[in-house]
Design a protein around this motif. Structure first.
Motif, mmCIF file in Angstrom:
data_model
loop_
_atom_site.group_PDB
_atom_site.id
_atom_site.type_symbol
_atom_site.label_atom_id
_atom_site.label_comp_id
_atom_site.label_asym_id
_atom_site.label_seq_id
_atom_site.Cartn_x
_atom_site.Cartn_y
_atom_site.Cartn_z
ATOM 1 N N THR A 1 2.948 1.753 -3.429
ATOM 2 C CA THR A 1 2.145 2.190 -4.569
ATOM 3 C C THR A 1 1.562 3.576 -4.333
ATOM 4 O O THR A 1 1.392 4.350 -5.280
ATOM 5 C CB THR A 1 1.011 1.184 -4.861
ATOM 6 N N LEU A 2 1.276 3.907 -3.076
ATOM 7 C CA LEU A 2 0.824 5.258 -2.756
ATOM 8 C C LEU A 2 1.918 6.267 -3.086
ATOM 9 O O LEU A 2 1.657 7.329 -3.659
ATOM 10 C CB LEU A 2 0.450 5.344 -1.274
ATOM 11 N N ARG B 1 -2.801 -1.012 -4.640
ATOM 12 C CA ARG B 1 -2.947 -0.204 -3.430
ATOM 13 C C ARG B 1 -4.132 -0.672 -2.593
ATOM 14 O O ARG B 1 -4.038 -0.797 -1.369
ATOM 15 C CB ARG B 1 -3.109 1.261 -3.818
ATOM 16 N N GLU B 2 -5.253 -0.942 -3.249
ATOM 17 C CA GLU B 2 -6.438 -1.403 -2.527
ATOM 18 C C GLU B 2 -6.217 -2.789 -1.924
ATOM 19 O O GLU B 2 -6.669 -3.072 -0.810
ATOM 20 C CB GLU B 2 -7.648 -1.424 -3.465
ATOM 21 N N GLN C 1 2.110 6.928 -6.689
ATOM 22 C CA GLN C 1 0.988 7.737 -7.164
ATOM 23 C C GLN C 1 1.171 9.216 -6.836
ATOM 24 O O GLN C 1 0.982 10.080 -7.689
ATOM 25 C CB GLN C 1 -0.317 7.240 -6.544
ATOM 26 N N ASN D 1 -2.206 0.568 -10.467
ATOM 27 C CA ASN D 1 -1.743 1.112 -9.196
ATOM 28 C C ASN D 1 -2.840 1.029 -8.146
ATOM 29 O O ASN D 1 -2.606 0.634 -7.000
ATOM 30 C CB ASN D 1 -1.293 2.567 -9.384
ATOM 31 N N PHE E 1 0.818 -1.208 0.000
ATOM 32 C CA PHE E 1 0.000 0.000 0.000
ATOM 33 C C PHE E 1 0.856 1.265 0.000
ATOM 34 O O PHE E 1 0.663 2.162 -0.829
ATOM 35 C CB PHE E 1 -0.920 0.001 1.222
#
Length: 555
Positions: A78-79, A441-442, A82, A437, A75
């Motif tokens: 990837t955050l 992330r989810e 972003q 992404n 998480f």
């Protein structure tokens, strides 16, 4: 049929994965329920996990810990990929005031949390959970928990941190909306007048990239090349089309200007005052819609990895006369192309030229969008490895008896931010589509929330003994509302911010998408989104760092 009963009741690998699947599926389903456009979203996974744990559901501890840590790393990394481009873009001068105000909101929340630490009986771990829930920031909760584990070497103290977060979170979402409504009433906001004011501000914005047709009135430029203008202006500009000797062309820097020329120039709005003085007045001719023009325009996406590590001006195959790059779109920002820009995978270039010229540009740049739909996982896992190494570096901080580490929340985030900005220069392609992404992330945040919920529910009853749970809720509301009202008032009265911008600022500084949805519903325009995106990256990083600093200095 005993095997079915064992799968659902006896702790094992299969049982643990099934429980995780059920918790996540139920949580996501409940997260889709909304009222007046508001929902707790994926945080429902945490609440379902707490309910299962409270009901006595037990899973394998080792598997649960692995899934929690792996989910957190996935998480946070990837955050970082972003928000990285937006984070570096937000450091420019134009976004500075909004980010200073957002920093004020974060700092105010930290100071209120420290106040509660000194004047209430609660531990800094519990209060960091309250603060993270109050600002609806799950990465902050993860950062606080991992820092507690690094200092104390055990996860025993993190259950109450999770409960404090869970109890404060719903009131955090509600508190942001209350703050917005209170400011709207306090400032007597008339939405129609505010919209008119916002439109005027949009027209005055100096950093917007626009295009204008300028006629050549300066006779001293006749016979000189366009390169002469570029040398005088300094700021990057593009002459995308030119009416020259009775025809419309895509000029080159060597094109010599002649009497009667009309130049279609793309540049930042602030540059045009000097361009008018240098070249001439705005022309009534429209080279974009001229019927006799043989030029066409098209967006081209950079998908050819071979051109992503070079300056635009150094790519020889692009140095020809049949097309011109007029705009470059990257990570939600619009740039004026120039020879010093290093292309990145996923960049979109708007190109103007002859059909043959556009075909040549497409051949060099790629424009094979399907290539981008298949994520390159190797650089992602290389980045995760680097992040884990950085997060494991022991740091000696004065007045703290043991070396500390930025851990699973800090290391991958820091590396992801750097790779999102400089990865192409280091031959690490970290581009992923938004959907890819978001999927990773989810998945990461669902694994993390399910894990902390399933490990903390047994302590749920203790949170409601006496008035502990009520105290956490009240303190959370204070941490939510007071900073937002304070900085919202400063933004309006001192910095003369438009109310739509203020709503986006408050939602972004709280890293809260439901609050943004509420702001958009009130505003009926996209202005809150722009401010939200400006402050969100820096705020997210500050929330994570702030939660860690609380534990480091007050634990």
């Amino acid at each position: 049929m005993d095997w079915i009963v064992e799968i659902f009741t006896k702790p094992s690998f299969t049982h643990t994965i099934i429980i995780f699947g059920v918790v996540i599926a139920l949580g996501i389903r409940l997260g889709k329920i909304s009222y007046q456009g508001l929902s707790l979203g994926v945080t429902w996974v945490l609440f379902v996990g707490l309910a299962f744990s409270y009901a006595g559901v037990i899973v394998e501890t080792e598997i649960q810990e692995f899934l929690k840590d792996f989910g957190l790393v996935l998480f946070v990394y990837t955050l970082g990929l972003q928000v990285g481009p937006g984070f570096f873009a937000a450091l420019n001068r134009n976004a500075l005031i909004n980010n200073i105000l957002a920093f004020g909101i974060v700092l105010s929340g930290l100071l209120i949390t420290i106040f509660f630490f000194y004047f209430t009986p609660f531990s800094i771990g519990e209060l960091s959970g309250v603060m993270s829930g109050a600002v609806t920031n799950t990465p902050g909760l993860a950062a606080a928990q991992t820092t507690l584990n690094n200092i104390h070497g055990t996860s025993a103290n993190t259950a109450t941190v999770t409960l404090a977060y869970a109890l404060a979170y719903p009131f955090g979402v509600l508190g942001i909306i209350i703050a917005i409504l209170l400011l709207k009433k306090a400032f007597h906001i008339n939405l129609k007048e505010e919209t008119e004011r916002q439109n005027k501000l949009q027209n005055l914005r100096e950093n917007r990239v626009i295009s204008k047709h300028l006629q050549l009135d300066n006779h001293q430029l006749i016979g000189k090349s366009l390169a002469h203008i570029f040398e005088i202006v300094k700021t990057p500009i593009v002459v995308s089309r030119m009416y020259h000797h009775g025809e419309i062309i895509t000029p080159t820097p060597k094109t010599q200007m002649a009497e009667g020329d009309v130049l279609l120039i793309v540049a930042q709005k602030s540059v045009f005052d000097s361009l008018h003085l240098l070249i001439g007045a705005e022309s009534t001719m429209n080279l974009k819609t001229a019927l006799d023009s043989q030029l066409v325009s098209s967006p081209i996406v950079v998908t050819n990895k071979a051109v992503t590590h070079q300056r635009l001006g150094d790519i020889s195959a692009l140095q020809q006369h049949d097309f011109t790059f007029t705009r470059l779109y990257r990570a939600g920002t619009q740039l004026v192309p120039n020879g010093n820009i290093v292309l990145q995978l996923g960049d979109t270039l708007k190109v103007v030229g002859t059909p043959e010229g556009l075909e040549q540009a497409t051949k060099v740049l790629g424009n094979a969008i399907k290539r981008l739909e298949v994520p390159d996982l190797a650089p992602i896992f290389i980045g995760i490895v680097l992040g884990l190494i950085v997060g494991s570096i022991p740091l000696q901080i004065p007045n703290i008896p043991v070396p500390v580490k930025i851990g699973l929340a800090g290391g991958p985030l820091l590396v992801a931010l750097l790779l999102s900005r400089f990865g192409n220069q280091w031959y690490l392609n970290n581009y992923t589509t938004h959907s890819a992404n978001l999927m990773l992330r989810e998945l990461g945040i669902c694994l993390f929330l399910a894990s902390v919920g399933l490990s903390s529910g047994t302590h749920l009853a203790s949170a409601f003994e006496g008035t502990i749970g009520l105290h956490w809720m009240v303190m959370g509301l204070c941490i939510t509302i007071i900073p937002l009202l304070l900085i919202g008032w400063l933004a309006k009265k001192i910095f003369k911010k438009n109310f739509f911008e203020i709503m986006g600022l408050l939602a972004g500084a709280s890293t809260d998408p439901p609050a943004l949805a509420f702001a958009l519903k009130i505003a009926d325009n996209d202005t809150p989104t722009a401010t939200y995106a400006t402050v969100y990256p820096l705020t997210m990083i500050l929330r994570i760092i702030g939660a860690q600093l609380l534990i480091l200095f007050f634990s």
